[in-house]
Design a protein around this motif. Sequence first.
Motif, PDB file in Angstrom:
ATOM      1  N   PRO A 175      61.802  32.856  -4.632  1.00 28.62           N
ATOM      2  CA  PRO A 175      61.726  31.637  -3.604  1.00 28.62           C
ATOM      3  C   PRO A 175      60.738  30.888  -4.640  1.00 28.62           C
ATOM      4  O   PRO A 175      58.972  31.521  -4.967  1.00 28.62           O
ATOM      5  CB  PRO A 175      61.186  32.784  -2.544  1.00 28.62           C
ATOM      6  CG  PRO A 175      61.202  34.326  -3.179  1.00 28.62           C
ATOM      7  CD  PRO A 175      61.837  33.891  -4.483  1.00 28.62           C
ATOM      8  N   GLY A 176      60.090  29.827  -4.016  1.00 32.35           N
ATOM      9  CA  GLY A 176      59.066  28.627  -5.142  1.00 32.35           C
ATOM     10  C   GLY A 176      58.406  28.239  -3.377  1.00 32.35           C
ATOM     11  O   GLY A 176      57.455  28.319  -3.575  1.00 32.35           O
ATOM     12  N   CYS A 177      59.269  28.175  -2.213  1.00 31.30           N
ATOM     13  CA  CYS A 177      58.492  27.730  -1.142  1.00 31.30           C
ATOM     14  C   CYS A 177      58.096  26.578  -0.820  1.00 31.30           C
ATOM     15  O   CYS A 177      57.216  26.498  -0.457  1.00 31.30           O
ATOM     16  CB  CYS A 177      57.591  29.554  -0.529  1.00 31.30           C
ATOM     17  SG  CYS A 177      58.778  30.257  -0.697  1.00 31.30           S
ATOM     18  N   SER A 178      58.615  25.565  -1.441  1.00 31.01           N
ATOM     19  CA  SER A 178      58.238  24.286  -0.967  1.00 31.01           C
ATOM     20  C   SER A 178      58.239  23.606   0.025  1.00 31.01           C
ATOM     21  O   SER A 178      59.547  23.938   0.360  1.00 31.01           O
ATOM     22  CB  SER A 178      58.477  23.527  -2.495  1.00 31.01           C
ATOM     23  OG  SER A 178      57.798  23.878  -3.656  1.00 31.01           O
ATOM     24  N   VAL A 179      57.400  22.836   0.370  1.00 34.92           N
ATOM     25  CA  VAL A 179      58.340  22.815   1.945  1.00 34.92           C
ATOM     26  C   VAL A 179      56.912  21.048   1.250  1.00 34.92           C
ATOM     27  O   VAL A 179      55.564  20.261   1.438  1.00 34.92           O
ATOM     28  CB  VAL A 179      56.928  23.198   3.300  1.00 34.92           C
ATOM     29  CG1 VAL A 179      57.332  22.595   4.125  1.00 34.92           C
ATOM     30  CG2 VAL A 179      57.170  25.024   3.208  1.00 34.92           C
ATOM     31  N   LEU A 214      57.931  32.654   4.572  1.00 35.60           N
ATOM     32  CA  LEU A 214      57.539  32.180   6.382  1.00 35.60           C
ATOM     33  C   LEU A 214      55.995  31.856   6.131  1.00 35.60           C
ATOM     34  O   LEU A 214      55.091  31.263   7.070  1.00 35.60           O
ATOM     35  CB  LEU A 214      57.627  34.295   7.316  1.00 35.60           C
ATOM     36  CG  LEU A 214      56.341  34.030   8.493  1.00 35.60           C
ATOM     37  CD1 LEU A 214      57.353  33.537   9.215  1.00 35.60           C
ATOM     38  CD2 LEU A 214      56.785  35.825   8.839  1.00 35.60           C
ATOM     39  N   SER A 215      54.886  32.766   5.185  1.00 36.59           N
ATOM     40  CA  SER A 215      53.406  32.189   5.227  1.00 36.59           C
ATOM     41  C   SER A 215      53.700  30.380   5.128  1.00 36.59           C
ATOM     42  O   SER A 215      52.223  29.939   5.600  1.00 36.59           O
ATOM     43  CB  SER A 215      52.698  32.957   3.916  1.00 36.59           C
ATOM     44  OG  SER A 215      53.775  32.986   3.110  1.00 36.59           O
ATOM     45  N   ASN A 216      53.684  30.044   4.257  1.00 36.89           N
ATOM     46  CA  ASN A 216      54.464  28.711   3.979  1.00 36.89           C
ATOM     47  C   ASN A 216      54.813  28.061   4.661  1.00 36.89           C
ATOM     48  O   ASN A 216      53.390  26.833   4.825  1.00 36.89           O
ATOM     49  CB  ASN A 216      55.137  28.560   2.941  1.00 36.89           C
ATOM     50  CG  ASN A 216      54.639  29.141   1.672  1.00 36.89           C
ATOM     51  OD1 ASN A 216      55.628  30.307   1.549  1.00 36.89           O
ATOM     52  ND2 ASN A 216      54.238  29.270   0.040  1.00 36.89           N
ATOM     53  N   LEU A 217      55.118  28.550   5.336  1.00 31.86           N
ATOM     54  CA  LEU A 217      56.184  27.810   6.580  1.00 31.86           C
ATOM     55  C   LEU A 217      54.442  27.548   8.398  1.00 31.86           C
ATOM     56  O   LEU A 217      54.297  26.891   8.603  1.00 31.86           O
ATOM     57  CB  LEU A 217      57.761  28.291   7.503  1.00 31.86           C
ATOM     58  CG  LEU A 217      58.381  27.945   6.797  1.00 31.86           C
ATOM     59  CD1 LEU A 217      59.707  28.676   7.286  1.00 31.86           C
ATOM     60  CD2 LEU A 217      58.267  26.117   6.873  1.00 31.86           C
TER      61      LEU A 217
HETATM   62  C1  LIG Z   1      54.194  29.820  -0.719  1.00 29.33           C
HETATM   63  O1  LIG Z   1      53.479  31.089  -0.424  1.00 29.33           O
HETATM   64  C2  LIG Z   1      52.309  31.679  -0.827  1.00 29.33           C
HETATM   65  C3  LIG Z   1      51.532  33.110  -0.706  1.00 29.33           C
HETATM   66  O2  LIG Z   1      50.691  32.540   0.472  1.00 29.33           O
HETATM   67  C4  LIG Z   1      51.922  31.388  -2.363  1.00 29.33           C
HETATM   68  O3  LIG Z   1      52.506  32.383  -3.272  1.00 29.33           O
HETATM   69  C5  LIG Z   1      53.110  30.228  -3.284  1.00 29.33           C
HETATM   70  O4  LIG Z   1      52.288  29.482  -4.521  1.00 29.33           O
HETATM   71  C6  LIG Z   1      53.206  29.221  -1.256  1.00 29.33           C
HETATM   72  N1  LIG Z   1      53.877  28.469  -2.144  1.00 29.33           N
HETATM   73  C7  LIG Z   1      53.929  26.959  -2.167  1.00 29.33           C
HETATM   74  C8  LIG Z   1      55.019  26.380  -3.017  1.00 29.33           C
HETATM   75  O5  LIG Z   1      52.537  26.556  -1.905  1.00 29.33           O
END
Ligand SMILES: *[C@@H]1O[C@H](CO)[C@@H](O)[C@H](O)[C@H]1NC(C)=O
Length: 359
Positions: A175-179, A214-217
């Motif tokens: 998960p990179g969780c980019s938005v 979840l935290s990023n969204l």
């Molecule tokens: C997503 O959230 C996590 C935990 O808060 C953080 O470590 C990560 O850098 C976030 N990813 C992006 C792409 O902002």
Amino acid sequence: MKLQLPLLLLPLLLPLSAATAAATAAAAADSKVATADALQATLDALTAAVDFVSDNIDSVNLDGAIGLRMAEGQTKALLAHYWSRLPQGAAARLAELHSRAGRAANRAVQSVRRRTPVYYANAGNMIREHFWDTFYPARPLPRAAVRAADKDKDFDEKFSDDCIKEFYGPDGKSPGCSVSERCWRGLVLPTGLTGYSLTHQLFYLMNGVQAGCLSNLTAQARAHPPAGTDGSLAGVFDNFCARIFVEASKLETAGFPKPDRDLFMEQVGLCGLAGYPEFARWRWLPVLLSWQRANGCFGEFPGELINPSNFDPGLYGNYKRRRKRAEMRMPEGCLSHRTSVAIAGLTAYCRRLVETLAD
Ligand SMILES: *[C@@H]1O[C@H](CO)[C@@H](O)[C@H](O)[C@H]1NC(C)=O
């Protein structure tokens, strides 16, 4: 009035006698029996649909496998939460469905990966193991704020899948969780979309939550809330599903037009799994069940005309680029996407029935 008045006054006039207590208990038992029967019927329908897909695994497309994963993941979650409060027969049937759906999903993944490698590389995370195990807590559905619908914007499936892909790192896995701003602006901020565009806004968010973002969204929803939402991610889910519910109800009022039944089942399935039990309305269950064919699948309805571009293999991922996900023909007039959304919808009923029984 003649009928209603005595019923209304009854509790005021009579102390709770043994007779009324017995009647109350009998009514509750009756409704337990009715609930158990409805769960049986739903599990029968789900099992038949899963078995049909399993028997025709090489005519499943990627979307067709999503329903299998949902049935697998949600039955697992239901067992984890409620097994001790369910009648033994019901728990055993859920466990059986869980393993059948899981086996079918694993085979579907192999088949889809082999037949559509490019599409699989882009969207395969949606059907990976455990992806649909997430159990969204049940919440009441708020009333939808009535807004003017945007001009029915064309929905670009590739864009949606690319945005979902951003949740994963460059390797497509961790998960990179980019938005990106582009994706948030295109898929979350619009609050006037309808139909498949709207269900796919929800689908995007569910994918993000399930990818571990979840935290990023949540941070995005706080920083850039869609109009009319309160800055919480749950508020965005509420907004989407409240509006989807209005649409689903309109489809009922219109007599469930054949071309919209696929969308209707997608609406029930996605919002049902997102934690809104109201979507599994009791009176819609017989309707859904009546659309199933004797062989277990869901397919074209008599006299229905499906846009041929829905089947165009030349388009991205085998699906029509606009408004609707890919459809693929299966044997005997059955349809892959449709059977998948039907499995999702029935799984939402399964959840509500199990929770009612366990209550
Ligand atoms: C997503 O959230 C996590 C935990 O808060 C953080 O470590 C990560 O850098 C976030 N990813 C992006 C792409 O902002």
